[in-house]
Design an enzyme around this catalytic site. Structure first.
Site, PDB file in Angstrom:
ATOM      1  N   LYS A 132       5.860   5.762  -4.619  1.00  0.00           N
ATOM      2  CA  LYS A 132       5.823   5.530  -2.537  1.00  0.00           C
ATOM      3  C   LYS A 132       6.771   4.647  -2.020  1.00  0.00           C
ATOM      4  CE  LYS A 132       1.951   4.633  -1.971  1.00  0.00           C
ATOM      5  NZ  LYS A 132       1.310   4.388  -3.220  1.00  0.00           N
ATOM      6  N   ARG A 145      -4.811   4.242   4.852  1.00  0.00           N
ATOM      7  CA  ARG A 145      -4.853   4.369   3.004  1.00  0.00           C
ATOM      8  C   ARG A 145      -6.230   4.979   3.235  1.00  0.00           C
ATOM      9  NH1 ARG A 145      -2.165   1.129  -0.486  1.00  0.00           N
ATOM     10  NH2 ARG A 145      -2.436   1.747  -2.818  1.00  0.00           N
ATOM     11  N   ARG A 159       5.218  -0.150 -15.058  1.00  0.00           N
ATOM     12  CA  ARG A 159       5.835  -0.807 -14.062  1.00  0.00           C
ATOM     13  C   ARG A 159       6.004  -2.330 -14.682  1.00  0.00           C
ATOM     14  NH1 ARG A 159       3.467   0.761  -8.432  1.00  0.00           N
ATOM     15  NH2 ARG A 159       1.504   0.400  -9.014  1.00  0.00           N
ATOM     16  N   ARG A 217       2.185  -6.607 -12.418  1.00  0.00           N
ATOM     17  CA  ARG A 217       1.165  -6.851 -11.337  1.00  0.00           C
ATOM     18  C   ARG A 217      -0.771  -7.035 -12.365  1.00  0.00           C
ATOM     19  NH1 ARG A 217       2.305  -3.049  -6.745  1.00  0.00           N
ATOM     20  NH2 ARG A 217      -0.087  -2.247  -6.145  1.00  0.00           N
ATOM     21  N   ARG A 255      -8.179   2.705  -9.513  1.00  0.00           N
ATOM     22  CA  ARG A 255      -7.358   2.612  -8.489  1.00  0.00           C
ATOM     23  C   ARG A 255      -7.571   4.192  -7.610  1.00  0.00           C
ATOM     24  NH1 ARG A 255      -3.031  -0.714  -9.903  1.00  0.00           N
ATOM     25  NH2 ARG A 255      -1.202   0.314  -8.196  1.00  0.00           N
TER      26      ARG A 255
HETATM   27  P1  ADP Z   1       0.159   0.962  -5.283  1.00  0.00           P
HETATM   28  O1  ADP Z   1       0.013   1.898  -4.157  1.00  0.00           O
HETATM   29  O2  ADP Z   1       0.471   1.100  -6.253  1.00  0.00           O
HETATM   30  O3  ADP Z   1      -1.705   1.386  -5.388  1.00  0.00           O
HETATM   31  P2  ADP Z   1       0.053  -1.415  -2.808  1.00  0.00           P
HETATM   32  O4  ADP Z   1       0.983  -2.335  -3.190  1.00  0.00           O
HETATM   33  O5  ADP Z   1       0.475  -0.168  -2.167  1.00  0.00           O
HETATM   34  O6  ADP Z   1       0.183  -0.618  -4.156  1.00  0.00           O
HETATM   35  O7  ADP Z   1      -1.166  -1.676  -2.472  1.00  0.00           O
HETATM   36  C1  ADP Z   1      -1.517  -2.835  -3.543  1.00  0.00           C
HETATM   37  C2  ADP Z   1      -3.529  -2.898  -3.588  1.00  0.00           C
HETATM   38  O8  ADP Z   1      -3.425  -3.119  -1.629  1.00  0.00           O
HETATM   39  C3  ADP Z   1      -3.817  -1.718  -3.428  1.00  0.00           C
HETATM   40  O9  ADP Z   1      -5.184  -1.265  -4.079  1.00  0.00           O
HETATM   41  C4  ADP Z   1      -5.083  -2.234  -1.997  1.00  0.00           C
HETATM   42  O10 ADP Z   1      -6.055  -3.401  -2.540  1.00  0.00           O
HETATM   43  C5  ADP Z   1      -4.302  -3.021  -1.342  1.00  0.00           C
HETATM   44  N1  ADP Z   1      -3.932  -2.289   0.060  1.00  0.00           N
HETATM   45  C6  ADP Z   1      -2.631  -2.017   0.070  1.00  0.00           C
HETATM   46  N2  ADP Z   1      -2.611  -1.465   1.236  1.00  0.00           N
HETATM   47  C7  ADP Z   1      -4.023  -1.009   1.764  1.00  0.00           C
HETATM   48  C8  ADP Z   1      -4.656  -0.521   2.688  1.00  0.00           C
HETATM   49  N3  ADP Z   1      -3.657   0.021   3.927  1.00  0.00           N
HETATM   50  N4  ADP Z   1      -5.599  -1.055   3.149  1.00  0.00           N
HETATM   51  C9  ADP Z   1      -6.203  -1.341   2.841  1.00  0.00           C
HETATM   52  N5  ADP Z   1      -5.643  -2.261   1.331  1.00  0.00           N
HETATM   53  C10 ADP Z   1      -5.166  -1.782   0.832  1.00  0.00           C
END
Ligand code: ADP
Ligand code: ZN
Length: 206
Positions: A13, A88, A122, A152, A163
């Protein structure tokens, strides 16, 4: 043009959102990046988010929605934006309707086994956030800015599996929610290949 980038963790994404942001000259808004920035700067939000993120759980809707609502009020969002990692879940999707109108939702589809493999390999740049995979780039420094590459904390296999479960339970229902507006694309070998049909599709929106 207001776009949402939907897909499992590790589906690519962020990489796709960056390509879109660059071509269509709209800001790339990644809630994950915003949280990581807050963690780095040890803000109050960062402190609350870190524990949840490291466990692979979602940060609270209240905090997340407020962050996005405020971000979308900024000047650079006037001509559009691409949201990456938000909404999300259904609560966030419904809240978003109160402050933005979405033109297109891009769904990036990648099989689970492939996702695990990708996330575990990654690496991200500490400085500029550029994303790499050790399969194709196995160096210690960022190609773009020379910054240090790191894994990360939430990219460890156990957390990744959790996740993915959170994604299936909470985020995947958004595919149905946005069904009239969705453009599905299959993750291909390279980011550029995957992006090709998306670019054509988005060129037709305006
Ligand atoms: P990925 O899509 O690879 O899981 P992101 O960088 O989008 O990684 O998100 C990392 C973490 O940040 C998520 O696992 C969550 O804990 C938090 N996070 C990101 N966006 C949201 C959201 N919209 N609502 C709640 N938590 C979020
Ligand atoms: Zn960098």
């Amino acid at each position: 043009m207001n776009i949402i980038m939907l897909g499992a963790p590790g589906s690519g994404k962020g990489t796709m959102a960056k390509l879109i942001a660059n071509d269509f000259e709209i800001p790339h808004i990644s809630t994950g990046d915003i949280f990581r920035e807050n963690i780095k700067n040890q803000t109050e939000i960062g402190k609350q988010a870190k524990e949840l993120i490291d466990k692979g759980e979602l940060v609270s809707d209240e905090i997340t929605i407020k962050i996005v609502e405020n971000r979308l009020k900024e000047d650079d969002c006037k001509n559009g934006f691409i949201l990456d990692g938000f909404p999300r879940n259904l609560v966030q999707a419904k809240a978003l309707e109160n402050f933005a109108k979405i033109d297109r939702v891009i769904l990036l589809e990648v099989p689970d086994e492939e996702i695990e493999r990708r996330i575990v390999g990654r690496r991200a740049c500490k400085n500029c956030g550029e994303i790499y995979n050790i399969d194709t780039y196995n160096k210690k420094a960022c190609e773009k800015c020379g910054g240090e590459l790191y894994q990360r904390d939430d990219d460890k296999l156990e957390t990744v599996r959790h996740r993915l479960q959170v994604y299936k339970k909470q985020t995947a229902p958004l595919i149905e929610y946005y069904r009239d507006n969705i453009f599905r694309v299959e993750g291909k070998e390279t980011a550029q290949e995957t992006y090709e049909p998306v670019k054509i599709e988005l060129s037709l929106v305006n």
